[in-house]
Design a protein around this motif. Structure first.
Motif, PDB file in Angstrom:
ATOM      1  N   THR A 355      31.644 -49.829  31.577  1.00 22.41           N
ATOM      2  CA  THR A 355      31.616 -48.432  31.974  1.00 22.41           C
ATOM      3  C   THR A 355      31.943 -47.571  30.764  1.00 22.41           C
ATOM      4  O   THR A 355      32.390 -48.071  29.728  1.00 22.41           O
ATOM      5  N   ALA A 356      31.724 -46.231  30.863  1.00 21.80           N
ATOM      6  CA  ALA A 356      31.908 -45.329  29.727  1.00 21.80           C
ATOM      7  C   ALA A 356      33.379 -45.069  29.475  1.00 21.80           C
ATOM      8  O   ALA A 356      34.203 -45.051  30.408  1.00 21.80           O
ATOM      9  N   ALA A 357      33.732 -44.813  28.206  1.00 20.26           N
ATOM     10  CA  ALA A 357      35.076 -44.420  27.780  1.00 20.26           C
ATOM     11  C   ALA A 357      34.949 -43.319  26.748  1.00 20.26           C
ATOM     12  O   ALA A 357      33.927 -43.220  26.048  1.00 20.26           O
ATOM     13  N   TRP A 358      35.991 -42.465  26.662  1.00 21.76           N
ATOM     14  CA  TRP A 358      35.955 -41.301  25.775  1.00 21.76           C
ATOM     15  C   TRP A 358      37.052 -41.396  24.722  1.00 21.76           C
ATOM     16  O   TRP A 358      38.128 -41.949  24.960  1.00 21.76           O
ATOM     17  N   THR A 359      36.765 -40.771  23.548  1.00 24.37           N
ATOM     18  CA  THR A 359      37.821 -40.497  22.571  1.00 24.37           C
ATOM     19  C   THR A 359      38.285 -39.058  22.754  1.00 24.37           C
ATOM     20  O   THR A 359      37.548 -38.212  23.296  1.00 24.37           O
ATOM     21  N   GLU A 360      39.545 -38.751  22.304  1.00 22.61           N
ATOM     22  CA  GLU A 360      40.104 -37.404  22.494  1.00 22.61           C
ATOM     23  C   GLU A 360      39.308 -36.413  21.636  1.00 22.61           C
ATOM     24  O   GLU A 360      38.996 -36.692  20.485  1.00 22.61           O
ATOM     25  N   PRO A 361      38.975 -35.166  22.184  1.00 22.42           N
ATOM     26  CA  PRO A 361      38.158 -34.189  21.445  1.00 22.42           C
ATOM     27  C   PRO A 361      38.983 -33.356  20.487  1.00 22.42           C
ATOM     28  O   PRO A 361      40.204 -33.278  20.591  1.00 22.42           O
ATOM     29  N   LEU A 362      38.296 -32.672  19.560  1.00 23.98           N
ATOM     30  CA  LEU A 362      38.872 -31.678  18.663  1.00 23.98           C
ATOM     31  C   LEU A 362      38.395 -30.302  19.082  1.00 23.98           C
ATOM     32  O   LEU A 362      37.320 -30.150  19.682  1.00 23.98           O
ATOM     33  N   ALA A 363      39.164 -29.296  18.731  1.00 25.17           N
ATOM     34  CA  ALA A 363      38.750 -27.927  19.039  1.00 25.17           C
ATOM     35  C   ALA A 363      37.499 -27.592  18.244  1.00 25.17           C
ATOM     36  O   ALA A 363      37.329 -28.045  17.105  1.00 25.17           O
ATOM     37  N   PRO A 364      36.560 -26.781  18.829  1.00 26.34           N
ATOM     38  CA  PRO A 364      35.318 -26.465  18.119  1.00 26.34           C
ATOM     39  C   PRO A 364      35.592 -25.625  16.880  1.00 26.34           C
ATOM     40  O   PRO A 364      36.400 -24.696  16.922  1.00 26.34           O
ATOM     41  N   PRO A 365      34.946 -25.887  15.746  1.00 30.82           N
ATOM     42  CA  PRO A 365      35.112 -25.076  14.533  1.00 30.82           C
ATOM     43  C   PRO A 365      34.142 -23.902  14.540  1.00 30.82           C
ATOM     44  O   PRO A 365      33.260 -23.786  15.388  1.00 30.82           O
ATOM     45  N   GLU A 416      28.822  -9.185  28.823  1.00 32.69           N
ATOM     46  CA  GLU A 416      28.132  -7.917  29.085  1.00 32.69           C
ATOM     47  C   GLU A 416      29.075  -6.947  29.821  1.00 32.69           C
ATOM     48  O   GLU A 416      30.113  -7.349  30.358  1.00 32.69           O
ATOM     49  N   GLY A 417      28.646  -5.631  29.818  1.00 32.55           N
ATOM     50  CA  GLY A 417      29.407  -4.603  30.575  1.00 32.55           C
ATOM     51  C   GLY A 417      30.729  -4.244  29.962  1.00 32.55           C
ATOM     52  O   GLY A 417      31.672  -3.855  30.690  1.00 32.55           O
ATOM     53  N   LEU A 418      30.876  -4.362  28.651  1.00 30.94           N
ATOM     54  CA  LEU A 418      32.131  -4.038  27.985  1.00 30.94           C
ATOM     55  C   LEU A 418      32.144  -2.563  27.584  1.00 30.94           C
ATOM     56  O   LEU A 418      31.119  -1.862  27.617  1.00 30.94           O
ATOM     57  N   HIS A 419      33.318  -2.096  27.154  1.00 25.44           N
ATOM     58  CA  HIS A 419      33.488  -0.700  26.739  1.00 25.44           C
ATOM     59  C   HIS A 419      33.120  -0.555  25.275  1.00 25.44           C
ATOM     60  O   HIS A 419      33.532  -1.378  24.449  1.00 25.44           O
ATOM     61  N   PRO A 420      32.361   0.533  24.890  1.00 31.68           N
ATOM     62  CA  PRO A 420      32.044   0.749  23.482  1.00 31.68           C
ATOM     63  C   PRO A 420      33.309   1.010  22.680  1.00 31.68           C
ATOM     64  O   PRO A 420      34.266   1.612  23.182  1.00 31.68           O
ATOM     65  N   GLY A 421      33.340   0.496  21.428  1.00 32.60           N
ATOM     66  CA  GLY A 421      34.436   0.752  20.507  1.00 32.60           C
ATOM     67  C   GLY A 421      35.761   0.182  20.941  1.00 32.60           C
ATOM     68  O   GLY A 421      36.797   0.781  20.645  1.00 32.60           O
ATOM     69  N   THR A 422      35.785  -0.982  21.616  1.00 32.08           N
ATOM     70  CA  THR A 422      37.010  -1.584  22.151  1.00 32.08           C
ATOM     71  C   THR A 422      37.249  -2.933  21.493  1.00 32.08           C
ATOM     72  O   THR A 422      36.313  -3.686  21.229  1.00 32.08           O
ATOM     73  N   LEU A 423      38.603  -3.286  21.273  1.00 31.46           N
ATOM     74  CA  LEU A 423      38.983  -4.537  20.641  1.00 31.46           C
ATOM     75  C   LEU A 423      39.231  -5.597  21.714  1.00 31.46           C
ATOM     76  O   LEU A 423      40.029  -5.392  22.634  1.00 31.46           O
ATOM     77  N   TYR A 424      38.525  -6.747  21.617  1.00 25.46           N
ATOM     78  CA  TYR A 424      38.657  -7.861  22.569  1.00 25.46           C
ATOM     79  C   TYR A 424      39.080  -9.115  21.823  1.00 25.46           C
ATOM     80  O   TYR A 424      38.796  -9.280  20.632  1.00 25.46           O
ATOM     81  N   SER A 425      39.813 -10.088  22.600  1.00 22.54           N
ATOM     82  CA  SER A 425      40.228 -11.394  22.082  1.00 22.54           C
ATOM     83  C   SER A 425      39.479 -12.500  22.829  1.00 22.54           C
ATOM     84  O   SER A 425      39.262 -12.389  24.052  1.00 22.54           O
ATOM     85  N   PHE A 426      39.149 -13.608  22.089  1.00 19.26           N
ATOM     86  CA  PHE A 426      38.359 -14.699  22.666  1.00 19.26           C
ATOM     87  C   PHE A 426      38.997 -16.033  22.287  1.00 19.26           C
ATOM     88  O   PHE A 426      39.420 -16.233  21.137  1.00 19.26           O
ATOM     89  N   GLU A 427      39.112 -16.993  23.292  1.00 23.02           N
ATOM     90  CA  GLU A 427      39.626 -18.337  23.082  1.00 23.02           C
ATOM     91  C   GLU A 427      38.600 -19.351  23.584  1.00 23.02           C
ATOM     92  O   GLU A 427      37.965 -19.128  24.617  1.00 23.02           O
ATOM     93  N   THR A 436      41.444 -32.375  26.912  1.00 24.03           N
ATOM     94  CA  THR A 436      41.124 -31.000  26.534  1.00 24.03           C
ATOM     95  C   THR A 436      41.817 -30.705  25.221  1.00 24.03           C
ATOM     96  O   THR A 436      43.034 -30.938  25.083  1.00 24.03           O
ATOM     97  N   SER A 437      41.065 -30.125  24.232  1.00 24.91           N
ATOM     98  CA  SER A 437      41.640 -29.839  22.918  1.00 24.91           C
ATOM     99  C   SER A 437      42.450 -28.557  22.951  1.00 24.91           C
ATOM    100  O   SER A 437      42.393 -27.775  23.909  1.00 24.91           O
ATOM    101  N   SER A 438      43.216 -28.284  21.883  1.00 26.73           N
ATOM    102  CA  SER A 438      43.913 -27.008  21.712  1.00 26.73           C
ATOM    103  C   SER A 438      42.886 -25.909  21.474  1.00 26.73           C
ATOM    104  O   SER A 438      41.815 -26.167  20.920  1.00 26.73           O
ATOM    105  N   PRO A 439      43.167 -24.614  21.876  1.00 35.06           N
ATOM    106  CA  PRO A 439      42.171 -23.543  21.766  1.00 35.06           C
ATOM    107  C   PRO A 439      42.067 -22.987  20.343  1.00 35.06           C
ATOM    108  O   PRO A 439      42.985 -23.098  19.548  1.00 35.06           O
ATOM    109  N   GLN A 440      40.879 -22.335  20.065  1.00 39.63           N
ATOM    110  CA  GLN A 440      40.644 -21.550  18.857  1.00 39.63           C
ATOM    111  C   GLN A 440      40.501 -20.092  19.276  1.00 39.63           C
ATOM    112  O   GLN A 440      39.802 -19.783  20.250  1.00 39.63           O
ATOM    113  N   CYS A 441      41.179 -19.126  18.553  1.00 39.96           N
ATOM    114  CA  CYS A 441      41.229 -17.720  18.968  1.00 39.96           C
ATOM    115  C   CYS A 441      40.634 -16.834  17.880  1.00 39.96           C
ATOM    116  O   CYS A 441      40.884 -17.031  16.680  1.00 39.96           O
ATOM    117  N   VAL A 442      39.836 -15.764  18.290  1.00 38.67           N
ATOM    118  CA  VAL A 442      39.286 -14.729  17.404  1.00 38.67           C
ATOM    119  C   VAL A 442      39.288 -13.400  18.155  1.00 38.67           C
ATOM    120  O   VAL A 442      39.369 -13.369  19.385  1.00 38.67           O
TER     121      VAL A 442
END
Length: 997
Positions: A355-365, A416-427, A436-442
């Motif tokens: 049967t299938a087995a997995w290795t632990e993932p890394l956060a996406p670069p 979509e549907g965001l406010h013009p000229g607004t600062l947003y954060s993404f993980e 599940t890997s640790s998150p990357q933030c921008v």
């Protein structure tokens, strides 16, 4: 007499005969017996028997022979009674009978030694032992001691009975033998399962028994032996070891024969491993595979690590067949793996998967968050990471806005549907199986909205433009803009104003050039999408406009200079007050002249040049000029009615006054004649010119202040034909010598045409120089007439032709022969047919004798032989063959030959004295060139005398001969190489006893 009733006993012996008889009535005093051979009656044996005896043995006889036996009984009173019978001994059987195959599977060879005695022949009967069927029955001659039986079945037993035949008796001998077995073919051994092998073969009918031996090659032990009767073609070996290689040998047996057949090897299928698992190992990015070891044998195990859902093999490890685990190190993070364990035994393999087995993932670069120029959306993107998928979270000032889950392979997501000229954060985090890997933030801003209704206008100015817009609905910190040259995309200047500005004036620009203004609103670090507007500055009118005559009858050329600034194109307007139609032409910005064609000749025109830049234009002042008149068209020169005339014609154009016709000699270009012609006249005849000469004609036309000449036309006067044309044959070659005299005037040369009379072939054309008066036409057919034509040529024109007909000398016959066919009155003449033509042959036969006459014959042009008859015998002749064509002749060489002479007549012999012999004869016809007389001694055949005499001789005396001797004399008439002899005549010299003549 009394019958004895003799009988012969069939006791089966081959060297004796036993007789029986009945005792006669009244008894017998005794018996006498005789045994004789049949055919020649030869007594071989005799015997006697006493009274009361009724049998008798004859011994020492030849086997297989027939005998005649007579039994005589002596009765009372010395009377006897006899009876004769025939009897036969049995034949001897053959000895040393043998039957062998000599290794052949389809034939048997029988051989034997003859038994003693007589036999009529042999009978051979061959039986198939199993079916008892008679296979072959044949009879052979008594002297034969061998026989070959072919076409038999392989591996079969046969019985042969050889019978010796003699009369109705026979003696037999039998023997048994096997044919050699045939080897089975196409032996195959293949696995049926992990514990069985199936053997099959073809051609099993050629052996009585098949012996099979199966051997385990791993242990080198015999596993199974098997003997099978004829006809078996397959067998399944059971209870074998899995994954083991076996060897099978096959032998064919028939009687005492054993033939080793083919062999084959095969493997049983191996058993697959059980309980294959794949699980995490202690080290990071490592997996361990385990399985249970199956029964049986195997060469090795191949462990394959497969990656992803497509099970792509990435690693292969070959380990011992007795191992049950293996660990894989250095694997990729967040990937799905399976393992396949393959057991290999020989060419076969069997597998089992985990049967299938997995290795632990890394956060996406490579995580990023960008607005992509939109004020209401943000694009989140990242680089692919190994795993099953991704977890996404968008927040605004630490407040969650949207959470998402995406499958692997997706590397971007648009909010979509965001406010013009607004600062947003993404993980973003990577998910792989249970991990599940640790998150990357921008973080990033949305774009501001652009300004609206941007315009750019010149307002009629040639060096400035004004831009204006309406403020954006959202907040902004100001506006930034850039002015570009539209065509070259060159930067002009930047513009930055506050958020309360709605227009700006741009000065010091280039006239007639197109500009583009781009404006953006600013909010935070970003600009809004660019808004643009385009317009042109006003162009300046062109300067120094002129209109010039190009000396083309229907054209005018316009020239101008461009003023400062840019021009998109120039528009030219040309018109005349005398014509309603006008010309409108547009040309490119780099064009500063233009030629108008197809105008009316002799007409005044006006020109205005307008410059265009975008939607704006500026015009120059007017310029004027006149067109030239047209020159005369289609000026042509043709020969006149006479060789001293030229006919000039042309087509008049519109406009113009009188025309001046100028005539010049082509070679010198000097004008020799000027003729003025009024308008309306379109042709002119020029007289008094030189025949065959080349002339130029030019016609000058005038209209208004301008004069123009026509194109120069060139023409020829027709040349005069040559005079005094003659053609004569050349005797040394098959050619014609053509000669003529030059006519007055000029010419470029002469053209000659040579046409063979009566031929459909095209004529042969030759050229001669203008100063030539003769030419030799070579390579013609002998004895052929030709029509020769000649023309004087000047340019494209010819004079009237001059024609003459002449013939070539015929070819002389070759290989002439004069043959004597063995006749005294005939000669045979033949020759080779020469090339070319002739009217006929003239054959002349000359008699070289003083009284001979000349013979002349005329033959057809295709004749090649003839026979002369009624000629004088013994004469010499000469022959000549002449080919005749009209008055032309060609003769062969002379050939001579003789006719045969006639034999002398009335030959007589006499002996005037004892030592002389007189020979006399008469001549037939004209006689001969001479005579030869020969005398021979008849008894010894010795050539005694020989003499050669002239043509007038009629007798000769041989002297100093032997007296009383018989001589033989012959006289030969000679003519050249030929001679004819009389019959030999004999005569005795005197003073001898009478001789028979």
């Amino acid at each position: 007499g009394t019958l004895l009733n003799i009988s012969v006993s069939e006791h089966g012996r081959s060297d004796s005969i036993l007789l029986y008889w009945d005792e006669p009535e009244g008894g017998a005093r005794g018996y006498s017996l005789t045994l004789s051979s049949l055919g020649p009656d030869t007594l071989l044996q005799n015997g006697s028997a006493g009274p009361n005896t009724t049998s008798f043995w004859f011994h020492g006889l030849t086997p297989g022979m027939r005998y005649e036996i007579e039994v005589t009984a002596t009765l009372a009173c010395m009377e006897t009674t006899s009876q004769t019978v025939t009897a036969q001994t049995n034949p001897s059987p053959v000895r040393n009978l043998s039957l062998s195959s000599d290794g052949s599977s389809a034939s048997l060879f029988a051989a034997w030694a003859h038994g003693p005695g007589h036999r009529d022949g042999y009978s051979l009967a061959l039986y198939h032992s199993d079916s008892r069927a008679l296979v072959r029955n044949t009879s052979i001659l008594p002297g034969t001691s061998t026989f070959l039986f072919d076409g038999l079945l392989a591996g079969s037993e046969y019985a042969l009975k050889v019978s010796t035949l003699s009369g109705s008796s026979q003696a037999s001998t039998s023997i048994h033998q096997w044919t050699a077995p045939s080897i089975p073919t196409q032996l195959r051994l293949s696995p049926g399962s992990s514990t069985s092998l199936v053997a099959s073969w073809a051609g099993a009918a050629g052996a009585a028994w098949l012996h099979l031996e199966l051997r385990n090659l791993l242990t080198q032990t015999v596993t199974t032996t098997l003997s099978a009767r004829r006809g078996l073609t397959s067998y399944c070996f059971q209870h074998l070891h899995p994954g083991t290689q076996y060897w099978l040998g096959l032998s064919a047996i028939a009687g005492s024969y054993t033939v080793v057949g083919p062999n084959a090897t095969a493997w049983t299928y191996p058993l697959s491993p059980g309980n294959v698992t794949l699980s995490s190992a202690e080290e990071q990015n490592s997996l361990q595979a385990r399985w249970s070891i199956p029964m049986g044998h195997r060469d090795f195990c191949l462990v394959t690590l497969q990656e992803g859902e497509d099970s792509v093999p990435i690693r292969n490890i070959s380990i011992s067949g007795d191992s049950g685990h293996v660990t894989f190190h250095g694997l990729s993070s967040g990937k799905q793996y399976t393992v396949q364990v393959t057991v290999v035994a020989g060419p076969y393999r069997t597998s089992a998967r985990s049967t299938a087995a997995w290795t632990e993932p890394l956060a996406p670069p490579g995580v990023s968050l960008s607005s992509q120029g939109s004020p209401h959306s943000l694009l989140a993107s990242w680089e692919e990471a190994m795993g099953e998928g991704y977890l996404l979270a968008l927040s605004l000032a630490d407040h969650p806005v949207k959470n998402s889950s995406l499958v692997r392979g997706v590397t971007s997501f648009t909010y979509e549907g965001l406010h013009p000229g607004t600062l947003y954060s993404f993980e973003v985090s990577t998910v792989a199986g249970p991990y599940t890997s640790s998150p990357q933030c921008v973080s990033n801003w949305t774009y501001p909205l652009p300004p609206e209704q941007l315009t750019l206008s010149s307002g009629g100015h040639s060096t400035s433009l004004q831009g204006s817009w309406r403020a954006a609905s959202s907040g902004s910190t100001g506006y930034i803009g850039t002015l570009w040259e539209t065509k070259s995309q060159g930067w002009v200047r930047n513009v930055t104003v506050g958020n309360d500005w709605t227009n700006v004036t741009l000065e010091d620009l280039v006239p007639g050039r197109q500009y583009t203004l781009e404006m953006s609103a600013m909010a935070g670090p970003f600009r809004s999408p660019v808004q643009s507007a385009t317009d042109w500055t006003y162009p300046l009118a062109p300067v120094d406009v002129t209109l010039t005559n190009t000396r083309h009858p229907l054209g005018l050329s316009a020239f101008w200079d461009k003023a400062a600034g840019d021009v998109e194109q120039f528009h030219l307007q040309l018109y005349s007050k005398s014509h309603a139609a006008q010309r409108n032409i547009s040309v490119g910005p780099n064009t500063h002249n233009f030629t108008f064609l197809g105008l009316s000749p002799g007409t005044q025109y006006f020109l205005k040049v307008t410059v265009l830049s975008g939607p704006y234009r500026s015009s120059s002042h007017f310029a004027t000029e006149w067109t030239y008149p047209l020159s005369l068209a289609n000026v042509s020169i043709q020969p006149g009615r006479r060789p001293q005339e030229l006919h000039v014609s042309w087509v008049e154009s519109s406009g113009g006054r009188d025309h001046l016709v100028q005539l010049s000699v082509a070679e010198s270009l000097s004008i020799i004649r000027n003729v003025s012609v009024p308008r309306g006249v379109t042709q002119l005849v020029l007289e008094g010119l030189v025949p065959g000469s080349r002339y130029h004609v030019e016609i000058i036309s005038q209209a208004g202040p301008h004069r123009i000449s026509s194109q120069t036309a060139t023409g020829y006067t027709v040349p005069l034909p040559p005079c005094s044309l003659s053609a004569r044959p050349l005797s040394i070659a098959w050619a014609l010598a053509v000669h003529w005299e030059t006519a007055p005037g000029q010419r470029d040369g002469y053209l000659l045409s040579v046409l063979e009379e009566g031929s459909s072939a095209p004529p042969r054309n030759l050229e001669a120089g203008k100063d030539s008066t003769n030419i030799t036409v070579a390579q013609l057919e002998p004895g052929t007439c030709y029509l020769v034509g000649i023309w004087a040529v000047a340019g494209p024109y010819r004079s009237l032709p001059k024609n003459i007909t002449s013939c070539t000398v015929p070819a002389a016959p070759t290989n002439l022969s004069l043959i004597n066919p063995g006749s005294s009155s005939e000669l045979y003449t033949s020759w080779n047919k020469p090339p070319g033509r002739r009217d006929h042959y003239r054959i002349t036969l000359y008699g070289l004798s003083t009284q001979s006459r000349v013979h002349v014959q005329t033959l057809s042009p295709n004749a090649q032989n003839m026979t002369w008859t009624h000629l004088e015998a013994g004469s010499r002749f000469a022959v000549q063959v002449t080919a005749v064509k009209g008055s032309l002749e060609a003769s062969s060489i002379n050939i001579t030959q003789w006719t045969y002479p006639l034999a002398p007549a009335n030959l007589t012999l006499s002996s005037p004295s004892a030592s002389t012999l007189r020979v006399s004869w008469g001549a037939a016809g004209q006689g001969a060139e001479g005579f030869m007389v020969d005398v021979y001694d008849t008894a010894s055949s010795t050539h005694t005398g020989h003499t050669v005499l002239g043509s007038d001789a009629r007798s000769h005396i041989f002297r100093s001969l032997s007296p009383g001797t018989l001589y033989s004399v012959a006289v030969r008439a000679t003519a050249g190489p030929f001679h004819t002899s009389t019959h030999n005549l004999t005569h005795c010299t005197r003073e001898c006893s009478p001789c028979d003549q």
